[in-house]
Write a protein that holds these residues in place. Structure first.
Motif, PDB file in Angstrom:
ATOM      1  N   ARG A 261      23.779  43.401  39.285  1.00 41.91           N
ATOM      2  CA  ARG A 261      24.107  42.873  40.614  1.00 41.91           C
ATOM      3  C   ARG A 261      25.512  42.272  40.642  1.00 41.91           C
ATOM      4  NH1 ARG A 261      18.544  40.300  43.243  1.00 41.91           N
ATOM      5  NH2 ARG A 261      17.451  42.312  43.338  1.00 41.91           N
ATOM      6  N   ILE A 262      25.852  41.533  39.621  1.00 41.76           N
ATOM      7  CA  ILE A 262      27.183  40.927  39.591  1.00 41.76           C
ATOM      8  C   ILE A 262      28.253  41.999  39.496  1.00 41.76           C
ATOM      9  CG2 ILE A 262      28.737  39.443  38.270  1.00 41.76           C
ATOM     10  CD1 ILE A 262      26.281  37.748  37.519  1.00 41.76           C
ATOM     11  N   ALA A 263      28.031  42.999  38.636  1.00 45.68           N
ATOM     12  CA  ALA A 263      29.021  44.063  38.493  1.00 45.68           C
ATOM     13  C   ALA A 263      29.196  44.835  39.792  1.00 45.68           C
ATOM     14  CB  ALA A 263      28.600  45.009  37.369  1.00 45.68           C
ATOM     15  N   ALA A 450      48.740  16.573  46.594  1.00 48.20           N
ATOM     16  CA  ALA A 450      48.683  16.224  45.180  1.00 48.20           C
ATOM     17  C   ALA A 450      47.741  17.174  44.455  1.00 48.20           C
ATOM     18  CB  ALA A 450      48.203  14.780  45.025  1.00 48.20           C
ATOM     19  N   SER A 451      48.018  17.444  43.199  1.00 52.10           N
ATOM     20  CA  SER A 451      47.200  18.377  42.416  1.00 52.10           C
ATOM     21  C   SER A 451      45.783  17.848  42.281  1.00 52.10           C
ATOM     22  CB  SER A 451      47.804  18.591  41.035  1.00 52.10           C
ATOM     23  OG  SER A 451      49.079  19.186  41.138  1.00 52.10           O
ATOM     24  N   PRO A 452      44.783  18.736  42.402  1.00 54.94           N
ATOM     25  CA  PRO A 452      43.396  18.278  42.212  1.00 54.94           C
ATOM     26  C   PRO A 452      43.174  17.821  40.784  1.00 54.94           C
ATOM     27  CG  PRO A 452      43.505  20.679  42.342  1.00 54.94           C
ATOM     28  CD  PRO A 452      44.875  20.169  42.694  1.00 54.94           C
ATOM     29  N   ARG A 453      42.282  16.880  40.627  1.00 49.21           N
ATOM     30  CA  ARG A 453      41.999  16.331  39.303  1.00 49.21           C
ATOM     31  C   ARG A 453      40.723  16.902  38.708  1.00 49.21           C
ATOM     32  NH1 ARG A 453      45.345  12.206  38.299  1.00 49.21           N
ATOM     33  NH2 ARG A 453      44.012  11.364  36.644  1.00 49.21           N
ATOM     34  N   ALA A 454      40.018  17.720  39.469  1.00 45.81           N
ATOM     35  CA  ALA A 454      38.806  18.355  38.959  1.00 45.81           C
ATOM     36  C   ALA A 454      38.633  19.698  39.637  1.00 45.81           C
ATOM     37  CB  ALA A 454      37.573  17.479  39.219  1.00 45.81           C
ATOM     38  N   GLY A 455      37.950  20.594  38.940  1.00 47.99           N
ATOM     39  CA  GLY A 455      37.600  21.880  39.514  1.00 47.99           C
ATOM     40  C   GLY A 455      36.096  21.988  39.638  1.00 47.99           C
ATOM     41  N   LEU A 456      35.633  22.462  40.768  1.00 47.93           N
ATOM     42  CA  LEU A 456      34.196  22.634  40.995  1.00 47.93           C
ATOM     43  C   LEU A 456      33.914  24.126  41.091  1.00 47.93           C
ATOM     44  CD1 LEU A 456      31.325  21.781  41.679  1.00 47.93           C
ATOM     45  CD2 LEU A 456      32.070  21.316  44.015  1.00 47.93           C
ATOM     46  N   LEU A 457      32.994  24.604  40.279  1.00 49.51           N
ATOM     47  CA  LEU A 457      32.719  26.029  40.203  1.00 49.51           C
ATOM     48  C   LEU A 457      32.201  26.567  41.540  1.00 49.51           C
ATOM     49  CD1 LEU A 457      32.463  28.599  38.468  1.00 49.51           C
ATOM     50  CD2 LEU A 457      30.089  27.929  38.037  1.00 49.51           C
ATOM     51  N   TYR A 458      32.838  27.617  42.008  1.00 47.52           N
ATOM     52  CA  TYR A 458      32.355  28.395  43.147  1.00 47.52           C
ATOM     53  C   TYR A 458      31.348  29.400  42.593  1.00 47.52           C
ATOM     54  CZ  TYR A 458      32.634  32.014  46.841  1.00 47.52           C
ATOM     55  OH  TYR A 458      32.354  32.955  47.804  1.00 47.52           O
ATOM     56  N   PRO A 459      30.050  29.193  42.816  1.00 46.28           N
ATOM     57  CA  PRO A 459      29.032  29.922  42.036  1.00 46.28           C
ATOM     58  C   PRO A 459      28.628  31.255  42.647  1.00 46.28           C
ATOM     59  CG  PRO A 459      27.951  28.295  43.412  1.00 46.28           C
ATOM     60  CD  PRO A 459      29.444  28.176  43.696  1.00 46.28           C
ATOM     61  N   ILE A 460      29.590  32.046  43.086  1.00 49.42           N
ATOM     62  CA  ILE A 460      29.248  33.263  43.819  1.00 49.42           C
ATOM     63  C   ILE A 460      28.490  34.250  42.952  1.00 49.42           C
ATOM     64  CG2 ILE A 460      31.486  34.333  43.350  1.00 49.42           C
ATOM     65  CD1 ILE A 460      29.293  34.678  46.526  1.00 49.42           C
ATOM     66  N   GLU A 461      28.859  34.387  41.661  1.00 51.64           N
ATOM     67  CA  GLU A 461      28.155  35.340  40.809  1.00 51.64           C
ATOM     68  C   GLU A 461      26.688  34.964  40.664  1.00 51.64           C
ATOM     69  OE1 GLU A 461      32.496  35.660  39.610  1.00 51.64           O
ATOM     70  OE2 GLU A 461      31.094  34.043  40.084  1.00 51.64           O
ATOM     71  N   ALA A 462      26.409  33.674  40.536  1.00 50.14           N
ATOM     72  CA  ALA A 462      25.017  33.246  40.427  1.00 50.14           C
ATOM     73  C   ALA A 462      24.242  33.546  41.700  1.00 50.14           C
ATOM     74  CB  ALA A 462      24.965  31.751  40.118  1.00 50.14           C
ATOM     75  N   LEU A 463      24.889  33.385  42.842  1.00 50.82           N
ATOM     76  CA  LEU A 463      24.217  33.664  44.112  1.00 50.82           C
ATOM     77  C   LEU A 463      23.998  35.165  44.295  1.00 50.82           C
ATOM     78  CD1 LEU A 463      26.141  31.163  46.406  1.00 50.82           C
ATOM     79  CD2 LEU A 463      23.938  30.848  45.263  1.00 50.82           C
ATOM     80  N   TRP A 464      24.931  35.982  43.841  1.00 46.25           N
ATOM     81  CA  TRP A 464      24.727  37.427  43.887  1.00 46.25           C
ATOM     82  C   TRP A 464      23.554  37.834  43.001  1.00 46.25           C
ATOM     83  CZ3 TRP A 464      30.533  38.781  42.739  1.00 46.25           C
ATOM     84  CH2 TRP A 464      31.256  38.789  43.942  1.00 46.25           C
ATOM     85  N   ALA A 465      23.485  37.228  41.829  1.00 47.47           N
ATOM     86  CA  ALA A 465      22.530  37.682  40.823  1.00 47.47           C
ATOM     87  C   ALA A 465      21.096  37.295  41.147  1.00 47.47           C
ATOM     88  CB  ALA A 465      22.918  37.115  39.456  1.00 47.47           C
TER      89      ALA A 465
END
Length: 823
Positions: A261-263, A450-465
């Protein structure tokens, strides 16, 4: 013009009182009637008079959704006569100093040229892949196989009256029919009066995990070329259990299903990006235009997996100016609001460096666009518009595109998207103040964040799968939980995707633990997507958030305060927004900033008045609920005022009789056009106390009424009184004392500086209050007629309760005279 991303405080001060057009709202102008040059010119002049910076020409095609919008425009969309009017509008905008943005479709979604792309070209129409349990004797299956104890047949089928946006040839035809004609018509204005082109809600119309898949004939070959695997054997893993007649995860391993599904989704999104988004971006860049717009459904992560636009950062996030759509209260005070505007802002951190960009001379740096207010109803107030705007701006949106101004409201077209903001709406006359307010905020928000100090995962692959709705909901909830924790802790963050995990600007990725297996288990050739072991796979604790908080914010900063930081030449700026239902104290923040930066100058910029105040010599006032202010370090030219103390005590309560006089009304006529009337109005009435209009016989009144009374004060009271406080007003107030105008207020607090206009003895107080159009639209006879004539659409049904919330109307008080601090 100086590049906005490099503006110093002196230039900001020059523009703050009266922001240039490029920072002001750009309204969606719906062309939905019999267009003519004189009326086009008149409405453009009205845009300028009401403080707008420009407009998007939004052609409502002559065949577009007539069951909802009654009638489209004349002349026909894309006709020579239509383009002649576009040129006339462009030339008028240039003379008026406004910007005209082009819109690439005759309605929405974009990509079809109102059906002309596939007219005579059946080979360019959208396709989907279906699975069936019996062979179709009329067509040959693309593939057949046995799985789960069943025989499965896979067929290419038409996917509706839309073009195949995975096919570069279909998109090239779309460009030829629309963009190329605009270039021939008004190309010499590209990059100046015409900054860019807007694309609206394109999609492929199907999704994995359902009964049909996005499809284009070259998909199998591209899958084999890019992944080294054959697609046909994987098809049973891509459909829903209902479509297959069995659960694929019970026949195949979960990891096999996830990988397939992810592929597959990764591939069709790449094809969508290459065929549509990149091709349009490149055309716009080659013609010195910004490409902006949005997809449909970006407001909730669930629809990222189902709405047919794929990976946000490969599609809408790949635009020169990413955007979002804020419709039917997706953002609204008093409810749970997702952080989705931050997706568009985050896209700026993930930009593809190989993507050509137009040379705009610095006018449109750091641009993220929000199409806002469609289906917010005729009960929408400036207080609500301010809240919705600030919610987005403090999260990275930098340009407001209000939806909409209708060319005509005649014959039921008033209803449309239930969001006409222009002539016929009683609040239209007050737009100059709101436009200036938005422009002042945008002036700062367009600077370098200002540069962000954290990154939050955009979980699109998990939602596809994931095929299980409960598991998807868990992933989504945990992602929102992390976002909320970061916001509460004042940690600037950006969404990042798996491609950019290793280059996350903060070096730390905070991700929902439920999402991890999809990345750990799926080796997606040729580039593995496992995330680095250093990633933190947990909802951040308060301690972890504290380590990521900007040093410019003290640990005890109120959780309801929202802060966006900006970098200026030699200094910094902060947009402070209250999302509290109580006043917020800011002294601790002021003291912290002065100490942290060893600063000797800290200035407060008031976006409502356009004035600037010294925060070093006097403490900052409380930030009212829903209010915003900008603070900057460093001095600038121009007048810096000393803050006046807040009201300290009541000098006098204004009681006694009032006269309530209708001043101007808006009445729906037989064709449901709001007609403005200043004569033949209802009679005035006397009030023993302040009352709403609906309580004294004006149930359906829409427009302006004046409350007048006489208030007598002593010489001491006249000297002491500094403020006139009106208390509760619904919804806009303009006040005067003894004929001296005190100004207008669009939202609370409805407090006016008296400026020594009060005198000993009797004083004549007048308060003109303007409400919304709700009372007229909600008239029982109007509702009945709209239903009988077929004018009620799904938007009306959704908006009707919103309009009822806008009632009652009027001045409700209490009205008081207040002394200043130390009086």
């Amino acid at each position: 013009m100086t590049r906005p991303s490099a503006l110093g405080l002196t230039q900001l001060a020059t523009w703050f009182e009266n922001p240039p057009a490029e920072f002001r709202p750009m309204v969606f102008w719906i062309w939905n009637g019999d267009l003519n040059r004189d009326e086009i010119s008149r409405q453009i002049r009205s845009f300028r008079a009401h403080g707008l910076g420009g407009f998007f020409v939004h052609p409502m095609g002559e065949r577009f959704r007539l069951h909802d919008f009654i009638r489209g425009m004349s002349p026909p969309y894309l006709s020579p006569e239509y383009f002649a009017l576009v040129r006339h509008a462009t030339e008028t905008a240039q003379r008026e100093g406004l910007y005209l943005w082009l819109y690439d479709e005759g309605g929405w979604p974009s990509g079809s040229a109102q059906g002309q792309v596939i007219a005579g070209r059946r080979d360019l129409r959208r396709l989907v892949l279906t699975v069936e349990h019996e062979p179709d004797p009329t067509s040959r299956p693309l593939h057949q196989t046995a799985a789960g104890g069943r025989q499965l047949y896979f067929y290419e089928r038409p996917g509706g009256p839309h073009p195949d946006l995975l096919n570069p040839e279909a998109v090239a035809r779309f460009i030829q029919l629309t963009h190329e004609q605009y270039a021939r018509c008004v190309g010499e204005f590209f990059g100046t009066t015409i900054p860019g082109m807007f694309t609206d809600e394109p999609s492929v119309g199907a999704h994995v995990g359902s009964d049909c898949l996005p499809w284009t004939p070259r998909l199998p070959d591209e899958f084999a070329r890019r992944t080294g695997r054959e697609l046909a054997p994987l098809l049973p893993l891509l459909f829903s259990a209902d479509a297959l007649g069995f659960d694929p995860q019970q026949v195949f391993s979960p990891q096999e299903v996830w990988r397939a599904r992810i592929a597959f989704c990764d591939l069709w999104t790449d094809l969508f990006h290459e065929a549509y988004w990149r091709q349009l971006n490149d055309w716009c860049a080659a013609h010195n235009l910004l490409h902006t717009g949005h997809v449909g459904g970006e407001d909730h992560l669930e629809t990222h997996a189902t709405a047919g636009f794929g990976h946000f950062f490969k599609t809408a996030g790949s635009l020169h100016a990413p955007g979002v759509d804020v419709i039917w209260r997706q953002v609204f005070p008093g409810r749970h609001n997702e952080e989705f505007p931050q997706l568009a802002a985050s896209a700026r951190h993930l930009v593809d460096p190989s993507m050509p960009r137009p040379d705009t001379g610095g006018r449109w740096e750091n641009l993220t666009v929000s199409e806002s207010f469609a289906v917010y109803s005729f009960g929408l107030t400036f207080e609500q518009m301010r809240w919705v705007t600030q919610f987005q701006f403090v999260r990275g949106i930098t340009m407001l595109a209000p939806m909409a101004y209708y060319y005509t409201l005649d014959g039921g077209r008033l209803y449309g998207t239930m969001s006409h903001l222009g002539e016929g709406n009683p609040l239209w006359d007050h737009w100059p103040d709101f436009s200036a307010y938005v422009g002042r905020l945008s002036l700062f928000c367009r600077q370098r964040a200002a540069s962000p100090r954290a990154g939050l995962l955009y979980p699109i692959e998990a939602l596809w799968a994931e095929g299980d709705a409960r598991r998807r909901a868990q992933i989504i909830d945990e992602t929102h939980e992390i976002a909320a924790a970061l916001v509460r802790a004042h940690v600037p963050f950006a969404y990042v995707d798996a491609r950019h995990a290793r280059t996350d600007p903060a070096g730390t990725l905070l991700a929902a633990p439920s999402a991890r297996p999809y990345y750990a288990a799926c080796d997606l050739a040729p580039q593995p997507r496992e995330l680095p072991e250093s990633v933190q796979w947990c909802v951040p604790t308060a301690r972890e958030c504290g380590a990521l908080r900007s040093p410019d914010l003290p640990a005890r900063a109120d959780q309801a305060l929202r802060v966006a930081e900006f970098e200026l030449p030699g200094g910094r700026a902060w947009l402070l927004v209250s999302e509290a239902d109580r006043p917020l104290r800011l002294e601790a923040l002021r003291d912290h900033l002065l100490a942290e930066h060893r600063a000797t100058a800290l200035i407060a910029w008031d976006p409502e008045s356009g004035r600037r105040f010294d925060l070093v010599k006097s403490p900052p006032p409380e930030l009212a609920p829903g209010a915003a202010v900008v603070w900057t370090l460093g001095s600038s030219s121009g007048p810096i005022e000393r803050l006046e103390g807040p009201p300290s005590e009541v000098v006098a309560a204004v009681t006694g009789d009032w006269t309530l006089t209708p001043v101007e009304s808006f009445v729906l006529d037989e064709r449901h056009m709001p007609v403005r009337r200043s004569q033949d109005l209802p009679s005035p009435c006397r009030l023993a106390r302040l009352q709403a209009w609906e309580e004294v016989g004006y149930e359906a009144f829409a427009g302006t009424m004046a409350y007048e009374t006489t208030v007598s004060v002593s010489a001491r009271q006249a000297r002491a009184a500094v403020w006139l406080d009106l208390g509760l007003v619904r919804h806009v107030a303009c006040a005067s004392v003894n004929g001296e105008q005190l100004g207008s207020r669009l939202w609370p607090p409805y407090c006016f500086a008296l400026q020594r206009s009060l005198r000993a003895g009797p004083n004549r107080l007048r308060v003109a209050v303007t409400n919304t159009l709700s009372g007229q639209v909600l008239r029982p006879d109007m509702l009945a007629q709209a239903a009988e004539r077929g004018w009620r659409n799904a938007y009306v049904e959704r908006a009707e309760p919103m309009m009822r919330e806008a009632l009652p109307s009027g001045l409700l008080g209490p009205v008081r005279l207040l002394a200043g601090a130390g009086a």
